[in-house]
Design an enzyme around this catalytic site. Structure first.
Site, PDB file in Angstrom:
ATOM      1  N   TRP A 177       4.075   8.389  -3.155  1.00 29.78           N
ATOM      2  CA  TRP A 177       4.597   7.593  -4.320  1.00 29.78           C
ATOM      3  C   TRP A 177       3.914   8.193  -5.661  1.00 29.78           C
ATOM      4  CZ3 TRP A 177       8.747   5.135  -3.877  1.00 29.78           C
ATOM      5  CH2 TRP A 177       9.027   4.635  -2.753  1.00 29.78           C
TER       6      TRP A 177
ATOM      7  N   ASP B 285      -0.314   1.680  -9.827  1.00 29.70           N
ATOM      8  CA  ASP B 285       1.003   1.281  -9.105  1.00 29.70           C
ATOM      9  C   ASP B 285       0.366   0.427  -7.975  1.00 29.70           C
ATOM     10  OD1 ASP B 285       3.114   0.822  -7.571  1.00 29.70           O
ATOM     11  OD2 ASP B 285       3.582   2.803  -7.470  1.00 29.70           O
TER      12      ASP B 285
ATOM     13  N   LYS C 251       7.383  -6.103  -1.799  1.00 32.00           N
ATOM     14  CA  LYS C 251       6.593  -5.659  -0.759  1.00 32.00           C
ATOM     15  C   LYS C 251       5.511  -7.042  -0.400  1.00 32.00           C
ATOM     16  CE  LYS C 251       7.732  -1.511  -1.081  1.00 32.00           C
ATOM     17  NZ  LYS C 251       7.424  -0.495  -1.963  1.00 32.00           N
TER      18      LYS C 251
HETATM   19  C1  LIG Z   1       7.951   0.479  -2.825  1.00 27.52           C
HETATM   20  C2  LIG Z   1       7.164   1.294  -3.846  1.00 27.52           C
HETATM   21  C3  LIG Z   1       7.725   1.946  -4.661  1.00 27.52           C
HETATM   22  C4  LIG Z   1       9.187   1.978  -5.026  1.00 27.52           C
HETATM   23  O1  LIG Z   1       9.779   0.676  -5.461  1.00 27.52           O
HETATM   24  P1  LIG Z   1      11.227   0.442  -5.696  1.00 27.52           P
HETATM   25  O2  LIG Z   1      11.455  -0.794  -5.887  1.00 27.52           O
HETATM   26  O3  LIG Z   1      11.868   0.848  -4.714  1.00 27.52           O
HETATM   27  O4  LIG Z   1      11.321   1.217  -6.887  1.00 27.52           O
HETATM   28  C5  LIG Z   1       6.851   2.393  -5.757  1.00 27.52           C
HETATM   29  N1  LIG Z   1       5.599   2.601  -5.442  1.00 27.52           N
HETATM   30  C6  LIG Z   1       5.035   1.944  -4.359  1.00 27.52           C
HETATM   31  C7  LIG Z   1       3.586   2.104  -4.073  1.00 27.52           C
HETATM   32  C8  LIG Z   1       5.938   1.531  -3.344  1.00 27.52           C
HETATM   33  O5  LIG Z   1       5.376   0.702  -2.350  1.00 27.52           O
END
Ligand SMILES: *Cc1c(COP(=O)(O)O)cnc(C)c1O
Length: 368
Positions: free
Chosen positions: A101, A175, A199
Protein backbone atom coordinates in the site's frame (compact mmCIF):
# COMPACT_ATOMS: atom_id res chain seq x y z
CA UNK A 1 -29.02 -19.39 12.84
CA UNK A 2 -25.40 -18.46 13.54
CA UNK A 3 -23.53 -16.65 10.81
CA UNK A 4 -20.17 -17.94 9.54
CA UNK A 5 -16.98 -16.16 10.61
CA UNK A 6 -15.76 -13.97 7.77
CA UNK A 7 -12.00 -13.28 7.67
CA UNK A 8 -12.09 -11.08 4.55
CA UNK A 9 -9.50 -8.29 4.34
CA UNK A 10 -12.12 -5.88 2.99
CA UNK A 11 -14.89 -5.25 2.41
CA UNK A 12 -15.05 -7.11 5.69
CA UNK A 13 -17.38 -8.33 8.38
CA UNK A 14 -19.49 -5.83 10.29
CA UNK A 15 -20.85 -6.12 13.83
CA UNK A 16 -24.01 -8.19 13.68
CA UNK A 17 -25.81 -5.64 15.88
CA UNK A 18 -25.11 -2.97 13.27
CA UNK A 19 -26.49 -5.10 10.45
CA UNK A 20 -29.59 -5.97 12.50
CA UNK A 21 -30.26 -2.33 13.28
CA UNK A 22 -29.78 -1.32 9.64
CA UNK A 23 -32.16 -4.10 8.58
CA UNK A 24 -34.80 -2.96 11.08
CA UNK A 25 -34.50 0.64 9.85
CA UNK A 26 -34.24 -0.18 6.14
CA UNK A 27 -37.76 0.81 5.12
CA UNK A 28 -38.51 3.49 7.68
CA UNK A 29 -35.80 5.39 9.52
CA UNK A 30 -37.06 6.62 12.91
CA UNK A 31 -40.65 7.13 11.74
CA UNK A 32 -39.62 9.40 8.85
CA UNK A 33 -41.35 7.14 6.34
CA UNK A 34 -38.09 6.95 4.35
CA UNK A 35 -35.15 4.60 4.23
CA UNK A 36 -31.76 6.32 4.66
CA UNK A 37 -30.88 5.66 1.00
CA UNK A 38 -33.96 7.61 -0.08
CA UNK A 39 -33.29 10.80 1.89
CA UNK A 40 -31.96 14.10 0.66
CA UNK A 41 -28.47 14.66 2.01
CA UNK A 42 -29.60 18.20 2.86
CA UNK A 43 -32.74 17.21 4.76
CA UNK A 44 -32.84 17.42 8.56
CA UNK A 45 -33.02 13.61 8.92
CA UNK A 46 -29.77 12.92 7.11
CA UNK A 47 -28.07 16.01 8.57
CA UNK A 48 -28.72 14.57 12.03
CA UNK A 49 -27.27 11.18 10.97
CA UNK A 50 -24.22 12.96 9.57
CA UNK A 51 -23.70 15.20 12.59
CA UNK A 52 -23.98 12.30 15.01
CA UNK A 53 -21.52 10.22 12.98
CA UNK A 54 -19.01 13.09 12.96
CA UNK A 55 -19.42 13.81 16.68
CA UNK A 56 -19.28 10.11 17.63
CA UNK A 57 -16.08 9.56 15.68
CA UNK A 58 -14.54 12.68 17.21
CA UNK A 59 -15.32 11.62 20.77
CA UNK A 60 -14.50 7.95 20.18
CA UNK A 61 -11.07 8.71 18.70
CA UNK A 62 -10.45 11.84 20.80
CA UNK A 63 -9.89 13.93 17.67
CA UNK A 64 -8.80 17.44 18.77
CA UNK A 65 -10.86 20.46 17.72
CA UNK A 66 -8.17 21.77 15.39
CA UNK A 67 -8.73 18.77 13.11
CA UNK A 68 -11.52 18.50 10.52
CA UNK A 69 -13.23 15.17 9.93
CA UNK A 70 -14.21 14.74 6.27
CA UNK A 71 -16.38 12.03 4.74
CA UNK A 72 -15.21 11.69 1.15
CA UNK A 73 -15.39 9.32 -1.81
CA UNK A 74 -12.68 7.60 -3.80
CA UNK A 75 -11.18 5.26 -1.21
CA UNK A 76 -7.57 4.99 -0.10
CA UNK A 77 -6.32 4.81 -3.67
CA UNK A 78 -7.88 8.15 -4.61
CA UNK A 79 -6.30 9.64 -1.47
CA UNK A 80 -2.91 8.65 -2.90
CA UNK A 81 -3.52 11.43 -5.43
CA UNK A 82 -5.71 13.71 -3.30
CA UNK A 83 -3.10 14.04 -0.54
CA UNK A 84 -0.29 15.31 -2.80
CA UNK A 85 -2.78 17.52 -4.69
CA UNK A 86 -3.65 19.19 -1.38
CA UNK A 87 -0.47 19.04 0.66
CA UNK A 88 2.58 18.86 -1.59
CA UNK A 89 2.40 22.41 -3.03
CA UNK A 90 4.03 20.76 -6.04
CA UNK A 91 7.26 20.46 -4.06
CA UNK A 92 8.51 17.32 -2.37
CA UNK A 93 7.23 14.48 -0.19
CA UNK A 94 8.97 11.62 1.61
CA UNK A 95 7.58 8.08 1.81
CA UNK A 96 8.29 5.17 4.10
CA UNK A 97 7.64 2.03 2.06
CA UNK A 98 6.69 -0.96 4.18
CA UNK A 99 4.48 -2.99 1.83
CA UNK A 100 2.16 -2.88 -1.17
CA UNK A 101 0.00 0.00 0.00
CA UNK A 102 2.72 2.51 0.80
CA UNK A 103 4.46 1.49 -2.42
CA UNK A 104 1.30 2.27 -4.39
CA UNK A 105 1.05 5.60 -2.56
CA UNK A 106 4.56 6.75 -3.46
CA UNK A 107 4.11 5.73 -7.10
CA UNK A 108 0.88 7.70 -7.46
CA UNK A 109 2.30 10.78 -5.72
CA UNK A 110 5.06 11.00 -8.35
CA UNK A 111 2.48 12.47 -10.72
CA UNK A 112 2.18 15.54 -8.50
CA UNK A 113 5.45 16.18 -6.70
CA UNK A 114 9.06 15.20 -6.16
CA UNK A 115 8.88 11.89 -4.30
CA UNK A 116 11.63 10.24 -2.33
CA UNK A 117 11.49 6.85 -0.65
CA UNK A 118 13.12 7.76 2.65
CA UNK A 119 13.21 4.18 3.95
CA UNK A 120 12.00 0.79 2.82
CA UNK A 121 11.74 -2.73 4.19
CA UNK A 122 11.84 -4.25 0.72
CA UNK A 123 15.00 -6.25 1.36
CA UNK A 124 13.16 -8.17 4.09
CA UNK A 125 10.27 -8.95 1.76
CA UNK A 126 8.14 -6.43 3.69
CA UNK A 127 8.31 -8.38 6.95
CA UNK A 128 9.99 -5.77 9.18
CA UNK A 129 9.97 -2.04 9.85
CA UNK A 130 12.95 0.16 8.96
CA UNK A 131 14.24 1.73 12.19
CA UNK A 132 13.19 5.37 12.38
CA UNK A 133 16.79 6.46 13.01
CA UNK A 134 17.68 5.27 9.48
CA UNK A 135 14.99 7.29 7.68
CA UNK A 136 16.50 9.74 5.20
CA UNK A 137 14.03 12.58 5.74
CA UNK A 138 14.47 15.78 3.75
CA UNK A 139 14.21 19.08 5.53
CA UNK A 140 12.09 20.58 2.75
CA UNK A 141 9.60 17.73 2.43
CA UNK A 142 6.00 19.02 2.49
CA UNK A 143 4.86 15.82 4.23
CA UNK A 144 5.96 12.32 5.22
CA UNK A 145 3.71 9.41 4.29
CA UNK A 146 3.48 6.20 6.33
CA UNK A 147 1.04 3.31 5.95
CA UNK A 148 0.54 2.41 9.59
CA UNK A 149 -0.94 -1.02 8.87
CA UNK A 150 0.03 -2.86 5.70
CA UNK A 151 -3.08 -4.93 5.04
CA UNK A 152 -1.44 -7.32 2.58
CA UNK A 153 1.92 -7.93 4.27
CA UNK A 154 0.61 -7.83 7.83
CA UNK A 155 3.08 -5.22 9.13
CA UNK A 156 1.89 -2.64 11.65
CA UNK A 157 3.43 0.37 13.38
CA UNK A 158 2.42 -0.24 16.99
CA UNK A 159 3.36 3.36 17.78
CA UNK A 160 3.30 6.31 15.40
CA UNK A 161 6.68 7.75 14.44
CA UNK A 162 7.62 11.03 16.13
CA UNK A 163 8.87 13.13 13.22
CA UNK A 164 9.88 16.02 15.50
CA UNK A 165 12.23 13.72 17.38
CA UNK A 166 13.74 12.82 13.99
CA UNK A 167 14.42 16.49 13.29
CA UNK A 168 11.57 16.94 10.81
CA UNK A 169 8.87 19.61 10.95
CA UNK A 170 6.89 18.02 8.12
CA UNK A 171 3.37 16.84 8.86
CA UNK A 172 2.94 13.09 9.13
CA UNK A 173 0.36 11.59 6.77
CA UNK A 174 -0.92 8.18 7.80
CA UNK A 175 -2.91 5.67 5.76
CA UNK A 176 -4.82 3.97 8.57
CA UNK A 177 -7.39 2.30 6.28
CA UNK A 178 -7.07 -1.16 7.76
CA UNK A 179 -6.67 -0.40 11.47
CA UNK A 180 -8.65 2.78 12.00
CA UNK A 181 -10.57 2.58 15.28
CA UNK A 182 -8.72 -0.57 16.36
CA UNK A 183 -6.67 1.46 18.86
CA UNK A 184 -6.22 5.10 19.91
CA UNK A 185 -4.31 7.59 17.72
CA UNK A 186 -1.73 10.03 19.10
CA UNK A 187 -2.96 13.07 17.17
CA UNK A 188 -0.03 15.19 18.37
CA UNK A 189 2.10 13.24 15.87
CA UNK A 190 -0.34 13.42 12.94
CA UNK A 191 -1.06 16.03 10.27
CA UNK A 192 -3.51 13.99 8.24
CA UNK A 193 -5.00 10.50 8.47
CA UNK A 194 -7.07 8.80 5.79
CA UNK A 195 -8.80 5.48 5.47
CA UNK A 196 -11.51 3.75 3.47
CA UNK A 197 -14.35 2.50 5.66
CA UNK A 198 -14.63 -1.00 4.26
CA UNK A 199 -12.03 -2.64 6.52
CA UNK A 200 -13.00 -1.60 10.00
CA UNK A 201 -15.85 0.93 9.91
CA UNK A 202 -18.58 0.14 7.42
CA UNK A 203 -19.34 -0.48 3.77
CA UNK A 204 -17.14 0.55 0.85
CA UNK A 205 -17.85 3.99 -0.55
CA UNK A 206 -16.92 6.39 2.22
CA UNK A 207 -13.38 7.52 2.97
CA UNK A 208 -12.59 9.16 6.26
CA UNK A 209 -10.05 12.00 6.24
CA UNK A 210 -8.93 13.64 9.49
CA UNK A 211 -6.86 16.71 8.71
CA UNK A 212 -5.23 19.43 10.81
CA UNK A 213 -6.74 22.81 9.95
CA UNK A 214 -3.45 24.55 9.16
CA UNK A 215 -2.91 22.10 6.27
CA UNK A 216 -6.06 23.26 4.47
CA UNK A 217 -6.07 25.81 1.68
CA UNK A 218 -2.86 24.95 -0.18
CA UNK A 219 -4.27 22.73 -2.95
CA UNK A 220 -2.71 22.80 -6.41
CA UNK A 221 -4.85 24.65 -9.00
CA UNK A 222 -5.49 21.37 -10.82
CA UNK A 223 -7.02 19.75 -7.74
CA UNK A 224 -10.65 18.75 -8.46
CA UNK A 225 -13.00 20.85 -6.31
CA UNK A 226 -14.71 17.74 -4.92
CA UNK A 227 -11.29 16.57 -3.68
CA UNK A 228 -10.12 19.93 -2.33
CA UNK A 229 -9.98 19.41 1.44
CA UNK A 230 -10.74 23.07 2.18
CA UNK A 231 -13.83 23.09 -0.02
CA UNK A 232 -14.99 19.77 1.45
CA UNK A 233 -14.35 21.01 5.00
CA UNK A 234 -16.09 24.36 4.43
CA UNK A 235 -19.18 22.57 3.13
CA UNK A 236 -19.29 19.95 5.96
CA UNK A 237 -18.59 17.16 3.43
CA UNK A 238 -21.65 18.27 1.41
CA UNK A 239 -19.93 19.95 -1.55
CA UNK A 240 -21.09 17.02 -3.62
CA UNK A 241 -23.55 14.33 -2.55
CA UNK A 242 -21.75 12.30 0.10
CA UNK A 243 -22.09 8.50 0.25
CA UNK A 244 -25.09 8.76 2.55
CA UNK A 245 -25.81 5.11 3.27
CA UNK A 246 -22.16 4.29 3.93
CA UNK A 247 -21.95 7.24 6.35
CA UNK A 248 -25.08 5.99 8.13
CA UNK A 249 -23.64 2.47 8.59
CA UNK A 250 -20.29 3.89 9.73
CA UNK A 251 -22.25 5.98 12.23
CA UNK A 252 -23.97 2.87 13.59
CA UNK A 253 -20.54 1.25 13.90
CA UNK A 254 -19.23 4.26 15.86
CA UNK A 255 -22.16 3.87 18.28
CA UNK A 256 -21.43 0.15 18.58
CA UNK A 257 -17.79 0.95 19.32
CA UNK A 258 -18.79 3.42 22.03
CA UNK A 259 -20.84 0.69 23.74
CA UNK A 260 -17.95 -1.82 23.91
CA UNK A 261 -16.51 -2.69 27.33
CA UNK A 262 -13.67 -4.88 28.57
CA UNK A 263 -13.43 -4.83 32.35
CA UNK A 264 -12.77 -1.20 33.28
CA UNK A 265 -12.10 -0.20 29.70
CA UNK A 266 -14.65 1.24 27.27
CA UNK A 267 -14.82 2.27 23.62
CA UNK A 268 -11.56 2.29 21.69
CA UNK A 269 -9.49 1.29 24.72
CA UNK A 270 -11.69 -1.80 25.14
CA UNK A 271 -11.39 -2.54 21.44
CA UNK A 272 -7.62 -2.21 21.57
CA UNK A 273 -7.36 -4.68 24.41
CA UNK A 274 -9.66 -7.16 22.71
CA UNK A 275 -7.70 -6.83 19.46
CA UNK A 276 -4.42 -7.43 21.29
CA UNK A 277 -5.79 -10.57 22.90
CA UNK A 278 -7.23 -11.91 19.63
CA UNK A 279 -4.00 -11.33 17.72
CA UNK A 280 -1.83 -12.74 20.49
CA UNK A 281 -3.88 -15.97 20.61
CA UNK A 282 -3.66 -16.45 16.86
CA UNK A 283 0.08 -15.69 16.56
CA UNK A 284 0.81 -18.00 19.50
CA UNK A 285 -1.06 -20.82 17.83
CA UNK A 286 0.89 -20.25 14.60
CA UNK A 287 4.27 -19.94 16.33
CA UNK A 288 3.74 -23.05 18.45
CA UNK A 289 2.93 -25.24 15.47
CA UNK A 290 5.37 -26.98 13.14
CA UNK A 291 2.77 -26.81 10.41
CA UNK A 292 2.03 -23.08 10.04
CA UNK A 293 4.36 -20.11 9.83
CA UNK A 294 4.12 -16.31 9.95
CA UNK A 295 7.19 -14.52 8.57
CA UNK A 296 6.72 -11.03 10.02
CA UNK A 297 9.03 -9.72 12.77
CA UNK A 298 7.36 -10.14 16.15
CA UNK A 299 7.74 -6.43 16.96
CA UNK A 300 5.61 -5.29 14.04
CA UNK A 301 3.04 -7.99 13.46
CA UNK A 302 -0.35 -6.61 12.51
CA UNK A 303 -3.17 -7.06 15.00
CA UNK A 304 -5.67 -6.81 12.15
CA UNK A 305 -4.27 -8.83 9.25
CA UNK A 306 -2.47 -12.09 9.98
CA UNK A 307 -0.83 -13.63 6.92
CA UNK A 308 0.35 -17.20 7.43
CA UNK A 309 1.55 -20.12 5.38
CA UNK A 310 1.17 -23.86 5.52
CA UNK A 311 4.71 -25.22 5.44
CA UNK A 312 3.40 -27.79 2.99
CA UNK A 313 1.72 -25.56 0.43
CA UNK A 314 0.28 -28.52 -1.47
CA UNK A 315 -2.33 -28.60 1.33
CA UNK A 316 -3.61 -25.06 0.67
CA UNK A 317 -6.72 -26.01 -1.28
CA UNK A 318 -7.72 -28.71 1.23
CA UNK A 319 -7.19 -26.25 4.08
CA UNK A 320 -9.44 -23.64 2.49
CA UNK A 321 -12.14 -26.14 1.53
CA UNK A 322 -12.25 -27.56 5.07
CA UNK A 323 -12.37 -24.07 6.55
CA UNK A 324 -15.32 -23.14 4.39
CA UNK A 325 -17.20 -26.26 5.52
CA UNK A 326 -16.67 -25.05 9.10
CA UNK A 327 -18.04 -21.61 8.34
CA UNK A 328 -14.61 -19.94 8.27
CA UNK A 329 -14.71 -17.79 5.16
CA UNK A 330 -12.28 -15.84 2.94
CA UNK A 331 -8.99 -17.06 4.41
CA UNK A 332 -7.09 -17.16 1.13
CA UNK A 333 -4.04 -14.88 1.16
CA UNK A 334 -3.56 -11.96 -1.21
CA UNK A 335 -2.25 -13.16 -4.56
CA UNK A 336 0.96 -11.13 -4.26
CA UNK A 337 1.91 -12.91 -1.00
CA UNK A 338 0.15 -16.27 -1.30
CA UNK A 339 -0.70 -18.59 1.57
CA UNK A 340 -3.47 -17.59 3.96
CA UNK A 341 -4.56 -14.38 5.60
CA UNK A 342 -6.92 -14.04 8.54
CA UNK A 343 -8.22 -10.50 8.92
CA UNK A 344 -9.47 -10.08 12.46
CA UNK A 345 -10.92 -6.59 12.54
CA UNK A 346 -12.96 -5.08 15.39
CA UNK A 347 -16.09 -6.96 14.35
CA UNK A 348 -14.41 -10.39 14.55
CA UNK A 349 -15.32 -11.83 17.95
CA UNK A 350 -12.90 -13.87 20.05
CA UNK A 351 -15.11 -16.88 19.26
CA UNK A 352 -14.19 -16.52 15.57
CA UNK A 353 -10.47 -16.54 16.37
CA UNK A 354 -10.94 -19.58 18.65
CA UNK A 355 -12.88 -21.39 15.93
CA UNK A 356 -10.08 -20.71 13.45
CA UNK A 357 -7.40 -21.93 15.86
CA UNK A 358 -9.40 -25.10 16.62
CA UNK A 359 -9.76 -25.79 12.93
CA UNK A 360 -6.05 -25.17 12.24
CA UNK A 361 -5.03 -27.57 15.00
CA UNK A 362 -7.44 -30.26 13.85
CA UNK A 363 -6.29 -29.93 10.25
CA UNK A 364 -2.69 -30.30 11.38
CA UNK A 365 -3.41 -33.33 13.58
CA UNK A 366 -5.38 -35.09 10.87
CA UNK A 367 -2.31 -35.04 8.65
CA UNK A 368 0.22 -35.91 11.37
C1 LIG B 1 -7.69 -1.30 1.23
C2 LIG B 1 -6.60 -0.33 1.40
C3 LIG B 1 -6.44 0.75 0.51
C4 LIG B 1 -7.27 0.94 -0.74
O1 LIG B 1 -8.57 1.25 -0.51
P1 LIG B 1 -9.57 1.47 -1.74
O2 LIG B 1 -10.83 1.79 -1.05
O3 LIG B 1 -9.62 0.19 -2.52
O4 LIG B 1 -9.06 2.58 -2.57
C5 LIG B 1 -5.41 1.65 0.75
N1 LIG B 1 -4.59 1.50 1.82
C6 LIG B 1 -4.72 0.47 2.68
C7 LIG B 1 -3.79 0.35 3.83
C8 LIG B 1 -5.73 -0.47 2.50
O5 LIG B 1 -5.85 -1.49 3.35
Amino acid sequence: MTRPFNFSAGPANLPEEVLQQAAAEMLDWHGSGMGVMEMSHRGKEFISIYENAEADFRSLMAVPNNFKILFMQGGGLAENAIVPLNLSRGASADFIVTGSWSDKSQKEARKYCDVQVAATNESSGHTSLPAAATWQLRREASYVHVCTNETIHGVEFHALPDLKALGSDAPLVIDFSSHVASRPVDWSRVGLAFGGAQKNLGPAGVTLVVVREDLLGHALPACPSAFNYKIVADSESMYNTPPTYAIYIAGLTFQWLKRQKEGELAGIAAMEQRNQTKAQRLYEAIDQSQFYVNKVDKECRSRMNVPFFLRDESRNEAFLAGAKMRGLLQLKGHKSVGGMRASIYNAMPMAGVEALIDYMQEFEQKLA
